[in-house]
Design an enzyme around this catalytic site. Structure first.
Site: not given
Length: 423
Positions: A170, A254, A303, A305, A407
């Protein structure tokens, strides 16, 4: 060319930089390595051999310890986060906008307090085993510093307590031999960079570039204080209209909203990454890289992913529940777009800051090896059909803190070169 680095750590490194910089007649505000690249610098260093021996430990290695251009080249070094001292973030507007309604009572009750101790203990054990398995697979594992995240802090614009140093993906983005510290968008993550600073200084001393993006004030103007988030339908409509809880008051992003494929980097505008942050990254990286903004049918984008995870040259996992609006351009480029199977995680498993689709949040060790949840047998079968060996690891309790294998890691060094994979 003679390249010299100073002793690691605190005042001795600073003293060496100052002393040698003075001998070269250069201001210490310049880059020390550049000062040593001229012939006059080499002569100055040679003429002060005794001083050099005292203050310099050796030559900078030819290969920078930081080097990463994509998500799948052979992994050599990785940063893995820590579950220790993880703290529930205060239930502020940006946290509310990034979590699901069923979990709001948890944040209202425990915000500013540690996560449940028994759960954290199990998450810690899982991540330690994950580190052991990575080492067994030949990967050098680095860790952030343990910090007390329960401490309250106040800036001129807000007050908060911390969160954790669990998800290095992150906050840290490696592009080539540069580590970029993301500015972040949650107030509880304002000081998260502190856990990684010893590592950043070490990598810098060994030749890596180190950049910190502009730190936002995180004042009230950065957030839509009246952001309507009552239902999933509301969120779908707002996301489709390009409306998010973060405004364009100042840059924020992020690092986990960016995903790399050589000279092409893909990013989404999300609840934590705004267009100003994306534009800062575009200008910073310059003409060597092309930033592509892509979007998804996602009521709560945060995020990229667990929605769009590139796992090989021209190979991407695309979440079937959050289809990509620009998927045709990948197909036209000859990419293989794979839809991962529905996750098997049970409904009663706590996921305070994420979704079941962490099943596709995998870490590629190379093109033919992937670290994947040991319980997700259907996605394991999918990888096997793609000719990719699965390294099965259990991090279910660690998942609850908001992330999967991708992550929980930042790849520092992968063995490969900068190439183009998207035409």
């Amino acid at each position: 060319m003679l390249r010299v680095r100073c002793l690691r750590g605190g005042s001795r490194g600073a003293e060496a930089a100052h002393l040698i910089g003075a001998m070269l007649g250069r201001s210490v505000t310049g880059w020390v390595q550049r000062a040593f690249q001229s012939s006059s610098s080499a002569a100055a260093v040679q003429s002060h051999a005794a001083v050099e021996e005292e203050h310099v430990t050796g030559l900078v290695p030819q290969d920078c310890p930081v080097s990463c251009f994509n998500e799948w080249d052979p992994l050599e070094e990785v940063i893995v986060g820590r579950a220790e001292n993880a703290n529930v973030p205060p239930f502020t507007v940006e946290v509310k906008a990034n979590t699901y309604e069923k979990n709001w009572p948890f944040f209202q009750k425990y915000g500013g307090q540690p996560f449940p101790a028994d759960h954290l203990k199990k998450a810690h054990a899982e991540i330690e085993e994950m580190c052991n398995i990575l080492r067994h697979e030949g990967v050098n594992v680095r860790r952030p510093e343990p910090i007390d995240w329960s401490m309250n802090y106040t800036t001129p614009d807000f007050s908060s307590s911390g969160l954790y140093a669990a998800m290095p993906r992150d906050i840290l983005l490696v592009v080539g031999n540069e580590i970029i510290e993301a500015p972040m968008a949650w107030r509880s993550r304002f000081f998260e960079y502190r856990a990684y600073r010893p590592l950043m200084k070490e990598y810098f001393s060994k030749g890596a570039k180190w950049t910190t993006a502009p730190k936002p004030t995180m004042s009230d103007e950065l957030y839509d204080q009246d952001y309507p988030i009552r239902t999933v339908e509301d969120r779908h409509k707002l996301a489709a209209q390009g409306k998010f809880v973060t405004t364009e008051f100042e840059p924020c992003f992020d690092a986990a909203d960016f995903i790399r494929a050589g000279t092409d980097i893909f990013v989404q505008r999300s609840q934590v990454t705004n267009y100003m942050g994306i534009e800062w990254m575009r200008r910073h990286l310059g003409s060597d890289y092309k930033i592509h903004i892509i979007s998804f049918k996602d009521p709560n984008p945060m995020h990229i992913d667990a929605t769009f995870n590139i796992i090989g040259p021209g190979l991407v996992l695309s979440n079937p529940d959050r289809p990509c609006h620009q998927i045709e351009m990948f197909k036209k480029a000859g990419w293989n777009v794979v839809k991962p199977p529905t996750p098997l995680m049970p409904d009663d498993h706590p996921l305070w800051m994420s979704s079941k689709w962490l099943s596709m949040n995998v870490l590629m060790l190379d093109e033919k090896r992937v670290m994947v949840d040991k319980h997700e047998t259907t996605i394991q079968k999918m990888f096997e059909n793609l000719g990719i060996k699965t390294i099965k690891v259990n991090i279910r309790h660690a998942n609850s803190l908001g992330g999967g294998f991708h992550c929980w890691t930042t790849d520092v060094r992968r063995r490969g070169t900068l190439q183009s994979y998207f035409h």
